[in-house]
Design a protein around this motif. Sequence first.
Motif, PDB file in Angstrom:
ATOM      1  N   PRO B  91       0.823  -1.205   0.000  1.00 53.64           N
ATOM      2  CA  PRO B  91       0.000   0.000   0.000  1.00 53.64           C
ATOM      3  C   PRO B  91       0.860   1.259   0.000  1.00 53.64           C
ATOM      4  CG  PRO B  91       0.158  -0.858   2.225  1.00 53.64           C
ATOM      5  CD  PRO B  91       0.893  -1.824   1.338  1.00 53.64           C
ATOM      6  N   ALA B  92       0.371   2.313  -0.656  1.00 55.98           N
ATOM      7  CA  ALA B  92       1.071   3.580  -0.633  1.00 55.98           C
ATOM      8  C   ALA B  92       1.106   4.073   0.805  1.00 55.98           C
ATOM      9  CB  ALA B  92       0.364   4.592  -1.515  1.00 55.98           C
ATOM     10  N   ALA B  93       2.240   4.616   1.219  1.00 55.11           N
ATOM     11  CA  ALA B  93       2.366   5.090   2.594  1.00 55.11           C
ATOM     12  C   ALA B  93       1.412   6.250   2.825  1.00 55.11           C
ATOM     13  CB  ALA B  93       3.801   5.513   2.861  1.00 55.11           C
ATOM     14  N   ALA B  94       0.674   6.167   3.938  1.00 56.07           N
ATOM     15  CA  ALA B  94      -0.215   7.271   4.297  1.00 56.07           C
ATOM     16  C   ALA B  94       0.605   8.397   4.908  1.00 56.07           C
ATOM     17  CB  ALA B  94      -1.258   6.776   5.296  1.00 56.07           C
ATOM     18  N   GLU B  95       0.063   9.565   4.876  1.00 55.22           N
ATOM     19  CA  GLU B  95       0.704  10.701   5.559  1.00 55.22           C
ATOM     20  C   GLU B  95       0.743  10.421   7.048  1.00 55.22           C
ATOM     21  OE1 GLU B  95       1.833  13.958   4.520  1.00 55.22           O
ATOM     22  OE2 GLU B  95       2.027  12.646   2.774  1.00 55.22           O
ATOM     23  N   PRO B  96       1.855  10.715   7.711  1.00 55.28           N
ATOM     24  CA  PRO B  96       1.833  10.563   9.157  1.00 55.28           C
ATOM     25  C   PRO B  96       0.784  11.490   9.763  1.00 55.28           C
ATOM     26  CG  PRO B  96       3.884  11.619   8.427  1.00 55.28           C
ATOM     27  CD  PRO B  96       3.158  11.151   7.214  1.00 55.28           C
ATOM     28  N   ALA B  97      -0.073  10.949  10.609  1.00 60.30           N
ATOM     29  CA  ALA B  97      -1.097  11.772  11.260  1.00 60.30           C
ATOM     30  C   ALA B  97      -1.225  11.271  12.686  1.00 60.30           C
ATOM     31  CB  ALA B  97      -2.416  11.645  10.520  1.00 60.30           C
ATOM     32  N   GLY B  98      -2.395  11.354  13.245  1.00 58.42           N
ATOM     33  CA  GLY B  98      -2.604  10.807  14.585  1.00 58.42           C
ATOM     34  C   GLY B  98      -2.202  11.820  15.644  1.00 58.42           C
ATOM     35  N   ASP B  99      -2.877  11.728  16.768  1.00 58.31           N
ATOM     36  CA  ASP B  99      -2.699  12.711  17.827  1.00 58.31           C
ATOM     37  C   ASP B  99      -1.278  12.762  18.351  1.00 58.31           C
ATOM     38  OD1 ASP B  99      -5.345  12.886  17.482  1.00 58.31           O
ATOM     39  OD2 ASP B  99      -5.891  11.758  19.282  1.00 58.31           O
ATOM     40  N   GLU B 100      -0.682  11.562  18.453  1.00 55.94           N
ATOM     41  CA  GLU B 100       0.604  11.511  19.130  1.00 55.94           C
ATOM     42  C   GLU B 100       1.767  11.767  18.179  1.00 55.94           C
ATOM     43  OE1 GLU B 100       0.426   7.714  21.281  1.00 55.94           O
ATOM     44  OE2 GLU B 100      -1.694   8.203  21.217  1.00 55.94           O
ATOM     45  N   ALA B 101       1.459  11.831  16.865  1.00 52.97           N
ATOM     46  CA  ALA B 101       2.534  12.031  15.910  1.00 52.97           C
ATOM     47  C   ALA B 101       2.985  13.489  15.940  1.00 52.97           C
ATOM     48  CB  ALA B 101       2.053  11.672  14.511  1.00 52.97           C
ATOM     49  N   SER B 102       4.262  13.695  15.682  1.00 52.04           N
ATOM     50  CA  SER B 102       4.779  15.049  15.567  1.00 52.04           C
ATOM     51  C   SER B 102       5.817  15.033  14.469  1.00 52.04           C
ATOM     52  CB  SER B 102       5.403  15.485  16.885  1.00 52.04           C
ATOM     53  OG  SER B 102       6.620  14.789  17.058  1.00 52.04           O
ATOM     54  N   ALA B 103       6.274  16.215  14.089  1.00 51.39           N
ATOM     55  CA  ALA B 103       7.281  16.289  13.030  1.00 51.39           C
ATOM     56  C   ALA B 103       8.555  15.559  13.453  1.00 51.39           C
ATOM     57  CB  ALA B 103       7.575  17.744  12.703  1.00 51.39           C
ATOM     58  N   ASP B 104       8.869  15.610  14.731  1.00 54.95           N
ATOM     59  CA  ASP B 104      10.085  14.951  15.226  1.00 54.95           C
ATOM     60  C   ASP B 104       9.929  13.447  15.285  1.00 54.95           C
ATOM     61  OD1 ASP B 104      11.268  17.321  15.611  1.00 54.95           O
ATOM     62  OD2 ASP B 104      10.882  17.440  17.775  1.00 54.95           O
ATOM     63  N   ASP B 105       8.713  13.008  15.515  1.00 58.58           N
ATOM     64  CA  ASP B 105       8.473  11.586  15.762  1.00 58.58           C
ATOM     65  C   ASP B 105       7.181  11.191  15.045  1.00 58.58           C
ATOM     66  OD1 ASP B 105       8.619   9.050  16.751  1.00 58.58           O
ATOM     67  OD2 ASP B 105       7.980   9.561  18.788  1.00 58.58           O
ATOM     68  N   PRO B 106       7.256  11.098  13.702  1.00 60.07           N
ATOM     69  CA  PRO B 106       6.015  10.909  12.943  1.00 60.07           C
ATOM     70  C   PRO B 106       5.379   9.524  13.116  1.00 60.07           C
ATOM     71  CG  PRO B 106       7.919  10.906  11.471  1.00 60.07           C
ATOM     72  CD  PRO B 106       8.438  11.227  12.841  1.00 60.07           C
ATOM     73  N   TYR B 107       6.143   8.528  13.560  1.00 60.16           N
ATOM     74  CA  TYR B 107       5.618   7.160  13.631  1.00 60.16           C
ATOM     75  C   TYR B 107       5.841   6.575  15.026  1.00 60.16           C
ATOM     76  CZ  TYR B 107       6.220   8.001   8.647  1.00 60.16           C
ATOM     77  OH  TYR B 107       6.199   8.544   7.395  1.00 60.16           O
ATOM     78  N   PRO B 108       5.204   7.168  16.037  1.00 65.77           N
ATOM     79  CA  PRO B 108       5.529   6.751  17.412  1.00 65.77           C
ATOM     80  C   PRO B 108       5.194   5.292  17.709  1.00 65.77           C
ATOM     81  CG  PRO B 108       3.609   8.212  17.372  1.00 65.77           C
ATOM     82  CD  PRO B 108       4.207   8.236  16.002  1.00 65.77           C
ATOM     83  N   ARG B 109       4.069   4.798  17.183  1.00 66.13           N
ATOM     84  CA  ARG B 109       3.685   3.410  17.467  1.00 66.13           C
ATOM     85  C   ARG B 109       4.646   2.428  16.794  1.00 66.13           C
ATOM     86  NH1 ARG B 109      -0.394   6.575  16.438  1.00 66.13           N
ATOM     87  NH2 ARG B 109      -2.145   6.758  17.889  1.00 66.13           N
ATOM     88  N   ALA B 110       4.979   2.729  15.545  1.00 71.00           N
ATOM     89  CA  ALA B 110       5.889   1.842  14.804  1.00 71.00           C
ATOM     90  C   ALA B 110       7.280   1.874  15.436  1.00 71.00           C
ATOM     91  CB  ALA B 110       5.958   2.275  13.340  1.00 71.00           C
ATOM     92  N   ARG B 111       7.723   3.048  15.830  1.00 72.02           N
ATOM     93  CA  ARG B 111       9.045   3.161  16.462  1.00 72.02           C
ATOM     94  C   ARG B 111       9.089   2.326  17.738  1.00 72.02           C
ATOM     95  NH1 ARG B 111      10.292   5.893  20.307  1.00 72.02           N
ATOM     96  NH2 ARG B 111       8.661   7.472  20.125  1.00 72.02           N
ATOM     97  N   HIS B 112       8.050   2.490  18.554  1.00 77.06           N
ATOM     98  CA  HIS B 112       7.996   1.741  19.803  1.00 77.06           C
ATOM     99  C   HIS B 112       7.967   0.224  19.533  1.00 77.06           C
ATOM    100  CE1 HIS B 112       7.088   0.928  23.980  1.00 77.06           C
ATOM    101  NE2 HIS B 112       6.115   0.136  23.587  1.00 77.06           N
TER     102      HIS B 112
END
Lengths: 209, 209
Positions: B91-112
């Motif tokens: 699948p094409a990558a979706a734009e990072p979004a979500g409440d906990e995402a930020s420019a510094d840490d766009p993929y917090p769940r995946a990173r964790h």
Amino acid sequence: MRISALAATAGLPVATVKFYLREGLLHPGLASSATQASYDESHVRRLRLIRALTGAVGLSVQQARTILDLVDEPGDDLYATLGRAVSALPPAAAEPAGDEASADDPYPRARHALETLGQVYDPRFAAVAQLESALEAAESAGLPLSHDRLLAYGRSLREIAAYDLERMPQGAREAVEYTVLGTALYEPVLLALRRLAHQDIAARRELAG
Amino acid sequence: MRISALAATAGLPVATVKFYLREGLLHPGLASSATQASYDESHVRRLRLIRALTGAVGLSVQQARTILDLVDEPGDDLYATLGRAVSALPPAAAEPAGDEASADDPYPRARHALETLGQVYDPRFAAVAQLESALEAAESAGLPLSHDRLLAYGRSLREIAAYDLERMPQGAREAVEYTVLGTALYEPVLLALRRLAHQDIAARRELAG
């Protein structure tokens, strides 16, 4: 709570909640006056389920209804109900085709694979048609699934499936919900984890080599 | 062979083969006269790859071109090339979004999740965004991936990924082809096998219970 609070809690427009009520996907609230009704946690939970089915899982309202009906009336044969619920999920089963398919044996590749794995072969189950299409696509791209690869994949996926089933809730309604959402919503997780494991293993080799 | 025989061997209309030639996806044949060219096994093989990418894998001609270019010019850094090729798959990558995402840490769940698994975290890799979306969808449906489930899934998928990588062909072109097709075409096989393993385990319990 009133419908406006329910909608806000569920993160949906009031019009959408009213639509689900009219369509019978959401059960009515408790009438508190001639024009008002009161909603509770069961409505919030139901809306979350509807939103997951029509959002992340990607079902139409009609397809979601099929699954919601099974949640509401799981019946006595839970095994058959779970099978029907999972069969209502995407991908829609393709028509049996292919050179080697026949009316007697519409899914020859899937049948052979399941026999090799020593698993139940039940052609009424939609995943059988899904496996047939997937094996056929790999074959015509010149990358047929080898016997050895089938055994390796089958073993690892059986571990995952056993894990999933061990955690199935006791109640029939809860079991249908868990099976449907756990099947559909964890599938993209599994695919992403495989790609990331490829990347991790390749990166370590790169560093080592 | 002539273009008509090539088309027949590949199971494609002559017009389609001519289109791929014009678009540069298929390399020219050897000119045998002013108006005729001769094609060989390399053309048949290439058409099978194009057909797999635009058919079963579901890419547009433009997306297929990105991958074919990487097959043709894998470059010196095979690891980076494989990463780019897999990132070009759906699948094409979706734009990072979500409440906990930020420019510094766009993929917090995946990173964790990747930190928990002890795996490389490289946010440029498309599967990271894919994992983030998948985890977010499960979470908002009320079925967040538990620590324990992550470890169980991660372990089984790592076995599958290790199997895949052990069988990667030596040549760079062949490695890119294998990685792209093996990633995309075996994914539906894996999902079908999980559903069928659920069915098999449930059926045995049903019989036993």
